[in-house]
Design a protein around this motif. Structure first.
Motif, PDB file in Angstrom:
ATOM      1  N   GLU A  12       0.865  -1.170   0.000  1.00  0.00           N
ATOM      2  CA  GLU A  12       0.000   0.000   0.000  1.00  0.00           C
ATOM      3  C   GLU A  12       0.906   1.225   0.000  1.00  0.00           C
ATOM      4  OE1 GLU A  12      -3.713   1.919   2.477  1.00  0.00           O
ATOM      5  OE2 GLU A  12      -2.542   0.344   3.399  1.00  0.00           O
ATOM      6  N   VAL A  13       0.707   2.103  -0.967  1.00  0.00           N
ATOM      7  CA  VAL A  13       1.491   3.328  -1.061  1.00  0.00           C
ATOM      8  C   VAL A  13       0.624   4.463  -0.535  1.00  0.00           C
ATOM      9  CG1 VAL A  13       2.701   4.904  -2.611  1.00  0.00           C
ATOM     10  CG2 VAL A  13       2.769   2.451  -3.044  1.00  0.00           C
ATOM     11  N   LYS A  14       1.124   5.127   0.513  1.00  0.00           N
ATOM     12  CA  LYS A  14       0.370   6.205   1.153  1.00  0.00           C
ATOM     13  C   LYS A  14       1.096   7.537   0.940  1.00  0.00           C
ATOM     14  CE  LYS A  14      -1.371   3.312   4.888  1.00  0.00           C
ATOM     15  NZ  LYS A  14      -1.470   3.164   6.363  1.00  0.00           N
ATOM     16  N   GLN A  15       0.313   8.562   0.657  1.00  0.00           N
ATOM     17  CA  GLN A  15       0.830   9.922   0.556  1.00  0.00           C
ATOM     18  C   GLN A  15       0.357  10.671   1.799  1.00  0.00           C
ATOM     19  OE1 GLN A  15       0.372  11.644  -3.433  1.00  0.00           O
ATOM     20  NE2 GLN A  15      -0.321   9.623  -4.076  1.00  0.00           N
ATOM     21  N   THR A  21      -1.710  13.112   8.176  1.00  0.00           N
ATOM     22  CA  THR A  21      -2.959  12.721   7.528  1.00  0.00           C
ATOM     23  C   THR A  21      -2.660  12.050   6.192  1.00  0.00           C
ATOM     24  OG1 THR A  21      -4.107  14.595   8.541  1.00  0.00           O
ATOM     25  CG2 THR A  21      -5.175  13.574   6.634  1.00  0.00           C
ATOM     26  N   VAL A  22      -3.293  10.908   5.945  1.00  0.00           N
ATOM     27  CA  VAL A  22      -3.135  10.221   4.666  1.00  0.00           C
ATOM     28  C   VAL A  22      -4.003  10.927   3.636  1.00  0.00           C
ATOM     29  CG1 VAL A  22      -3.427   8.053   3.411  1.00  0.00           C
ATOM     30  CG2 VAL A  22      -2.632   8.021   5.786  1.00  0.00           C
ATOM     31  N   LEU A  23      -3.348  11.503   2.628  1.00  0.00           N
ATOM     32  CA  LEU A  23      -4.064  12.227   1.583  1.00  0.00           C
ATOM     33  C   LEU A  23      -4.582  11.292   0.501  1.00  0.00           C
ATOM     34  CD1 LEU A  23      -1.591  15.225   1.218  1.00  0.00           C
ATOM     35  CD2 LEU A  23      -3.715  15.142   2.550  1.00  0.00           C
ATOM     36  N   GLU A  24      -3.770  10.315   0.150  1.00  0.00           N
ATOM     37  CA  GLU A  24      -4.159   9.312  -0.846  1.00  0.00           C
ATOM     38  C   GLU A  24      -3.477   8.004  -0.496  1.00  0.00           C
ATOM     39  OE1 GLU A  24      -3.938  10.147  -5.007  1.00  0.00           O
ATOM     40  OE2 GLU A  24      -4.625  12.205  -4.749  1.00  0.00           O
ATOM     41  N   GLY A  46       0.196  18.871  -1.128  1.00  0.00           N
ATOM     42  CA  GLY A  46       0.330  18.832   0.318  1.00  0.00           C
ATOM     43  C   GLY A  46       1.073  17.627   0.853  1.00  0.00           C
ATOM     44  N   THR A  47       1.412  16.686  -0.018  1.00  0.00           N
ATOM     45  CA  THR A  47       2.141  15.497   0.419  1.00  0.00           C
ATOM     46  C   THR A  47       3.550  15.880   0.841  1.00  0.00           C
ATOM     47  OG1 THR A  47       0.892  14.050  -1.062  1.00  0.00           O
ATOM     48  CG2 THR A  47       3.013  13.232  -0.286  1.00  0.00           C
ATOM     49  N   GLU A  48       3.950  15.419   2.033  1.00  0.00           N
ATOM     50  CA  GLU A  48       5.311  15.664   2.507  1.00  0.00           C
ATOM     51  C   GLU A  48       6.137  14.390   2.551  1.00  0.00           C
ATOM     52  OE1 GLU A  48       5.867  18.134   5.868  1.00  0.00           O
ATOM     53  OE2 GLU A  48       4.443  19.636   5.153  1.00  0.00           O
ATOM     54  N   LYS A  49       5.465  13.246   2.724  1.00  0.00           N
ATOM     55  CA  LYS A  49       6.214  11.991   2.680  1.00  0.00           C
ATOM     56  C   LYS A  49       5.360  10.899   2.067  1.00  0.00           C
ATOM     57  CE  LYS A  49       5.359  10.127   7.294  1.00  0.00           C
ATOM     58  NZ  LYS A  49       5.971   9.681   8.547  1.00  0.00           N
ATOM     59  N   ILE A  50       6.052   9.904   1.578  1.00  0.00           N
ATOM     60  CA  ILE A  50       5.424   8.744   0.955  1.00  0.00           C
ATOM     61  C   ILE A  50       5.832   7.524   1.777  1.00  0.00           C
ATOM     62  CG2 ILE A  50       5.358   7.317  -1.124  1.00  0.00           C
ATOM     63  CD1 ILE A  50       6.137  10.024  -2.609  1.00  0.00           C
ATOM     64  N   ALA A  51       4.835   6.737   2.160  1.00  0.00           N
ATOM     65  CA  ALA A  51       5.107   5.534   2.937  1.00  0.00           C
ATOM     66  C   ALA A  51       4.659   4.322   2.132  1.00  0.00           C
ATOM     67  CB  ALA A  51       4.361   5.571   4.268  1.00  0.00           C
ATOM     68  N   VAL A  52       5.531   3.325   2.062  1.00  0.00           N
ATOM     69  CA  VAL A  52       5.186   2.053   1.424  1.00  0.00           C
ATOM     70  C   VAL A  52       4.960   1.058   2.556  1.00  0.00           C
ATOM     71  CG1 VAL A  52       5.928   0.240  -0.143  1.00  0.00           C
ATOM     72  CG2 VAL A  52       6.583   2.615  -0.598  1.00  0.00           C
TER      73      VAL A  52
END
Length: 74
Positions: A12-15, A21-24, A46-52
């Protein structure tokens, strides 16, 4: 050795924004977390980090700048 689609996992890729807050978020079938991150085409405003994540747990987190420089390079 023959490679098989069974080596793929669903990540799952989260922005995520600066407040956490998870934007997408979307699922990705890939061989690795890095390969999953490379499938992200654009980041939401508004995304500051991406989590896999794998099985709900983050296995890789990166800032947007890192993603733009390293992961998006094709």
């Amino acid at each position: 050795m023959e490679w098989s689609d069974s080596l793929h996992k669903t990540y799952e890729v989260k922005q995520i924004d600066g407040d956490g807050t998870v934007l997408e978020s979307f699922p990705v079938d890939a061989k690795s977390g890095e390969a999953a991150a490379k499938q992200l085409e654009n980041v939401a405003d508004g995304t500051e980090k991406i989590a896999v994540c794998l099985d709900g747990d983050p296995i890789n987190e990166m800032g947007v700048d890192y993603w733009l420089k390293r992961m998006r390079r094709r």
